[in-house]
Design a protein around this motif. Sequence first.
Motif, mmCIF file in Angstrom:
data_model
loop_
_atom_site.group_PDB
_atom_site.id
_atom_site.type_symbol
_atom_site.label_atom_id
_atom_site.label_comp_id
_atom_site.label_asym_id
_atom_site.label_seq_id
_atom_site.Cartn_x
_atom_site.Cartn_y
_atom_site.Cartn_z
ATOM 1 N N ALA A 140 0.744 -1.150 0.078
ATOM 2 C CA ALA A 140 -0.035 0.153 0.040
ATOM 3 C C ALA A 140 0.795 1.282 -0.042
ATOM 4 N N PRO A 141 0.510 2.358 -0.449
ATOM 5 C CA PRO A 141 -1.040 2.613 -0.990
ATOM 6 C C PRO A 141 -1.218 1.960 -2.252
ATOM 7 N N VAL A 142 -2.345 1.788 -2.685
ATOM 8 C CA VAL A 142 -2.851 1.115 -4.088
ATOM 9 C C VAL A 142 -4.567 1.470 -4.108
ATOM 10 N N VAL A 143 -4.565 1.292 -5.479
ATOM 11 C CA VAL A 143 -6.025 1.809 -5.859
ATOM 12 C C VAL A 143 -6.616 0.536 -6.380
ATOM 13 N N VAL A 144 -7.989 0.157 -5.733
ATOM 14 C CA VAL A 144 -8.667 -0.947 -6.398
ATOM 15 C C VAL A 144 -9.778 -0.353 -7.098
ATOM 16 N N LYS A 145 -10.124 -0.835 -8.289
ATOM 17 C CA LYS A 145 -11.107 -0.330 -8.974
ATOM 18 C C LYS A 145 -12.110 -1.365 -9.716
ATOM 19 N N ALA A 146 -13.367 -1.128 -9.479
ATOM 20 C CA ALA A 146 -14.512 -1.709 -10.134
ATOM 21 C C ALA A 146 -14.352 -1.437 -11.923
ATOM 22 N N SER A 147 -14.062 -2.604 -12.758
ATOM 23 C CA SER A 147 -13.934 -2.034 -14.124
ATOM 24 C C SER A 147 -15.024 -1.294 -14.805
ATOM 25 N N GLY A 148 -16.169 -1.674 -14.409
ATOM 26 C CA GLY A 148 -17.488 -1.220 -15.125
ATOM 27 C C GLY A 148 -18.004 0.221 -14.459
ATOM 28 N N LEU A 149 -18.887 0.851 -15.141
ATOM 29 C CA LEU A 149 -19.680 1.893 -14.607
ATOM 30 C C LEU A 149 -20.080 1.723 -13.415
ATOM 31 N N ALA A 150 -19.757 2.764 -12.320
ATOM 32 C CA ALA A 150 -20.206 2.765 -10.867
ATOM 33 C C ALA A 150 -20.485 4.061 -10.517
ATOM 34 N N ALA A 151 -21.006 5.130 -11.396
ATOM 35 C CA ALA A 151 -21.515 6.195 -10.963
ATOM 36 C C ALA A 151 -20.373 6.918 -9.886
ATOM 37 N N GLY A 152 -19.180 6.885 -10.694
ATOM 38 C CA GLY A 152 -17.959 7.481 -9.765
ATOM 39 C C GLY A 152 -17.617 7.065 -8.527
ATOM 40 N N LYS A 153 -18.155 5.956 -8.116
ATOM 41 C CA LYS A 153 -17.848 5.246 -6.840
ATOM 42 C C LYS A 153 -16.839 3.979 -6.862
ATOM 43 N N ALA A 155 -13.765 3.471 -7.661
ATOM 44 C CA ALA A 155 -12.269 3.442 -7.309
ATOM 45 C C ALA A 155 -12.176 3.479 -5.539
ATOM 46 N N VAL A 156 -11.484 2.739 -5.016
ATOM 47 C CA VAL A 156 -11.033 2.878 -3.778
ATOM 48 C C VAL A 156 -9.732 3.034 -3.681
ATOM 49 N N VAL A 157 -9.135 4.044 -3.035
ATOM 50 C CA VAL A 157 -7.927 4.072 -2.775
ATOM 51 C C VAL A 157 -7.513 3.733 -1.394
ATOM 52 N N CYS A 158 -6.612 3.031 -1.400
ATOM 53 C CA CYS A 158 -6.480 2.184 -0.119
ATOM 54 C C CYS A 158 -4.950 2.628 0.340
ATOM 55 N N ARG A 165 -7.384 -5.073 0.677
ATOM 56 C CA ARG A 165 -7.961 -6.598 0.637
ATOM 57 C C ARG A 165 -9.551 -6.586 0.925
ATOM 58 N N ALA A 166 -9.856 -5.622 1.733
ATOM 59 C CA ALA A 166 -11.607 -5.548 1.853
ATOM 60 C C ALA A 166 -12.164 -5.044 0.640
ATOM 61 N N ALA A 167 -11.420 -4.098 -0.057
ATOM 62 C CA ALA A 167 -12.008 -3.599 -1.354
ATOM 63 C C ALA A 167 -12.106 -4.766 -2.432
ATOM 64 N N LEU A 168 -11.112 -5.479 -2.645
ATOM 65 C CA LEU A 168 -11.172 -6.540 -3.394
ATOM 66 C C LEU A 168 -12.138 -7.610 -3.209
ATOM 67 N N ASP A 169 -12.107 -7.901 -1.890
ATOM 68 C CA ASP A 169 -13.339 -8.883 -1.455
ATOM 69 C C ASP A 169 -14.879 -8.056 -1.852
ATOM 70 N N ALA A 170 -15.042 -7.114 -1.610
ATOM 71 C CA ALA A 170 -16.155 -6.387 -1.857
ATOM 72 C C ALA A 170 -16.730 -6.376 -3.470
#
Length: 430
Positions: A140-153, A155-158, A165-170
């Motif tokens: 870390a730090p690292v950024v975990v992103k859902a690839s598809g459209l997510a209304a700007g939400k 990208a999780v900056v970790c 890990r929590a962002a990945l699991d989510a």
Amino acid sequence: MRILIVGSGGREHALAWGLAQSPERPELYIAPGNAGTETLGENVPVAADDLDGLLALARERRVDLVVVGPEQPLVAGLVDRLEAAGVPVVGPTAAAARLEGSKAFAKAFMQRHGIPTAAHRTFTARDYDAAVAYLDAVGAPVVVKASGLAAGKGAVVCSTRPEARAALDAMLREGRFGAAGDEVVIEEYMQGEEASVFALTDGTDYVLLAPAQDHKRIGEGDTGPNTGGMGAYAPAPVVTEAVLARVRREIVEPTLRGMAAEGHPYRGILYVGLMITEDGPKVVEYNCRLGDPEAQVVIPLLAGDLAVLFDRLARGRLREVNVALRPAAAACVVLASQGYPGTYQKGFVIEGLDEAGALDDVLVLHAGTRRRKDGAVVTAGGRVLAVTALAPDLAGALEKAYRGAGLIRFEGKYYRRDIGRKGLLRLRQG
Ligand code: AMP
Ligand code: GLY
């Protein structure tokens, strides 16, 4: 000329305002629009994601041009359908809109074409173990992103490994980002200041609008959760002439060439979200449309006839128009409902709109507003209004925008008081 604008936010009110300035006096239809756009044209109650409804509307009203504000209909293929029906449109096809619709596509595209961006890997649920191993390796730090459209939400900056890990699991295990999180991009954290650059392009030629800066977080000093954007200003001094020259050469031009070479020429508005790092500008993300609230500042800074510009762009004849930017600055302060970006109440009466709008060079652009049957304008969304001002310099534009913001009253009005502060600091430091 009859023009249909798709969308209902501050961006679409800014588009309607810009088009209404045209000496051609175009007839405007806005689907579905808001209480601001209805003063410039006809609001038609067709939702921005109702592709069938929009196609029928374009035909029924025999529109000459469609300008699409939000990403969802673009990614869903509205442009493909309008073009098949012979309607000129400002916006990319679904294949080209993948630059926003799929971060996995965008990152691989940038890699193929040597466009500067954060190092990354893409994973699906099948390679969950590999994703965990990759997170362990990069730390870390690292950024975990859902690839598809997510209304700007998406990208999780970790800042820590457990967060990552929590962002990945989510995304991959709990499906908390829906289909958008079926593919996950894990990328290097980039240090720097963000900026937005917009290219208007017909697939071959392009022009850049004034570089802008958004304010994504709800709280002052860039704290708290992400929002759609709480304010903007342009031109953003962090994008110097030298940086802009690199953005053209290293990012915009290879992007347009690459899309054309891959058989999906990009026509429309390309939004390049940048991180200005020590090593130069790098792409944070592409979007396939104007930003909101960046549109509210970049459109008023455009000199000349926006209707003609968009018309030529849609017909692949952008080179016929001369585009100039006003030598001025613009600032926009978003007035939001208390509680946004979480839950908030709607339906509060808004007062002071006329007083604020009467100030010189102040535009009160509507976002989440609605006109009640009794004529009162009431709050109808999280971001309610975007108070925008033009002045010879940034300090003046901010001062006027805040003066306008102060004149408007509604219950629960919230706004950041530090819009443009980073820009002012840079200007003072020279
Ligand atoms: P995105 O949805 O990709 O635009 O990301 C949303 C926000 O997350 C961006 O505006 C940045 O503030 C932040 N962000 C995304 N990717 C990175 C990165 N690689 N490094 C630092 N911050 C990032
Ligand atoms: N202002 C950020 C966006 O429009 O995505």
